[in-house]
Scaffold this motif. Structure first.
Motif, mmCIF file in Angstrom:
data_model
loop_
_atom_site.group_PDB
_atom_site.id
_atom_site.type_symbol
_atom_site.label_atom_id
_atom_site.label_comp_id
_atom_site.label_asym_id
_atom_site.label_seq_id
_atom_site.Cartn_x
_atom_site.Cartn_y
_atom_site.Cartn_z
ATOM 1 N N THR A 16 65.570 -66.986 6.758
ATOM 2 C CA THR A 16 66.257 -67.827 7.730
ATOM 3 C C THR A 16 67.301 -66.952 8.429
ATOM 4 O O THR A 16 67.637 -65.866 7.926
ATOM 5 N N PRO A 17 67.860 -67.422 9.550
ATOM 6 C CA PRO A 17 68.917 -66.643 10.203
ATOM 7 C C PRO A 17 70.107 -66.351 9.280
ATOM 8 O O PRO A 17 70.799 -65.340 9.464
ATOM 9 N N ASP A 18 70.320 -67.189 8.277
ATOM 10 C CA ASP A 18 71.411 -66.944 7.327
ATOM 11 C C ASP A 18 71.211 -65.664 6.511
ATOM 12 O O ASP A 18 72.148 -65.188 5.860
ATOM 13 N N ASP A 19 70.008 -65.115 6.525
ATOM 14 C CA ASP A 19 69.699 -63.895 5.777
ATOM 15 C C ASP A 19 69.929 -62.624 6.590
ATOM 16 O O ASP A 19 69.643 -61.524 6.114
ATOM 17 N N ALA A 20 70.434 -62.754 7.804
ATOM 18 C CA ALA A 20 70.580 -61.592 8.691
ATOM 19 C C ALA A 20 71.491 -60.518 8.103
ATOM 20 O O ALA A 20 71.190 -59.325 8.218
ATOM 21 N N ASP A 21 72.590 -60.909 7.466
ATOM 22 C CA ASP A 21 73.492 -59.905 6.901
ATOM 23 C C ASP A 21 72.781 -59.095 5.818
ATOM 24 O O ASP A 21 72.925 -57.878 5.750
ATOM 25 N N ARG A 45 73.490 -56.297 13.147
ATOM 26 C CA ARG A 45 73.077 -57.608 12.651
ATOM 27 C C ARG A 45 72.176 -58.319 13.663
ATOM 28 O O ARG A 45 71.256 -59.047 13.282
ATOM 29 N N LEU A 49 68.618 -60.276 13.153
ATOM 30 C CA LEU A 49 68.298 -61.632 13.624
ATOM 31 C C LEU A 49 67.013 -61.639 14.453
ATOM 32 O O LEU A 49 66.184 -62.543 14.308
ATOM 33 N N HIS A 69 61.840 -63.472 1.710
ATOM 34 C CA HIS A 69 63.101 -63.017 1.129
ATOM 35 C C HIS A 69 62.939 -63.120 -0.377
ATOM 36 O O HIS A 69 62.461 -64.132 -0.892
#
Length: 175
Positions: A16-21, A45, A49, A69
């Motif tokens: 998900t975009p929350d995994d970009a970091d 980052r 994304l 992930h």
């Protein structure tokens, strides 16, 4: 098929975009990036994304396909990624193969996570009736080649049918 896979020690789920970091942290590292794509670390980052946004297209439409992930079940700590996706044929080559691949954070190396995660997606793919799965590695990537061997894959030697470069290829036939 479900978009989450659990193994004895790992949870695999779609990014998900929350995994970009996390994705940025993995692929900004030269020791990881050297084995992936162009071999160049990602810049920021935002590039992570963009990669996450492009994952559904890259994964294709096979029922078992996905770019997952991978995290450690016990702690929730992100460990890396595993993919099951179409293997892009080289220019002028007519092939329609599926590949398993992986990239892990250096902090997760040496724990058997790549083998465990890859085995989970291989099992999922074979459950759909797929006859064979490939993996390709940089010719010098001994660690990934060891994962291929632990998965029971046959070393096909150096081949250039995929990605327009010479790679060490491995194949696993449905048991």
């Amino acid at each position: 098929m479900t978009q989450t896979i659990e193994t004895e020690r790992l949870t695999l789920r779609l990014f998900t975009p929350d995994d970009a970091d996390f994705l940025y942290d993995v692929f900004r590292r030269p020791e990881v990036a050297r084995w992936s794509g162009t071999g160049v670390p990602i810049a920021d980052r935002d590039e992570a994304l963009r990669r996450i946004a492009g994952q559904p297209k890259r994964a294709g439409d096979h029922p078992a396909a996905g770019i997952f992930h991978v995290s450690v079940r016990e702690t929730g700590t992100p460990a890396g990624m595993v993919l099951f996706a179409p293997l892009p044929p080289s220019e002028g080559v007519q092939r329609d193969d599926m590949e398993v691949g992986w990239h892990f954070h250096p902090d997760a190396w040496g724990n058997g996570y790549a083998t465990e995660a890859a085995q989970a997606v291989v099992d999922r793919a074979f459950a759909t009736g797929l006859a064979e799965i490939y993996a390709v590695t940089h010719p010098d990537n001994d660690a990934s080649q060891a994962v291929c061997r632990r998965l029971g894959m046959t070393d096909l030697g150096l081949r250039s049918e995929w990605y327009d470069v010479e790679l060490r290829a491995f194949r696993l036939e449905h048991p």
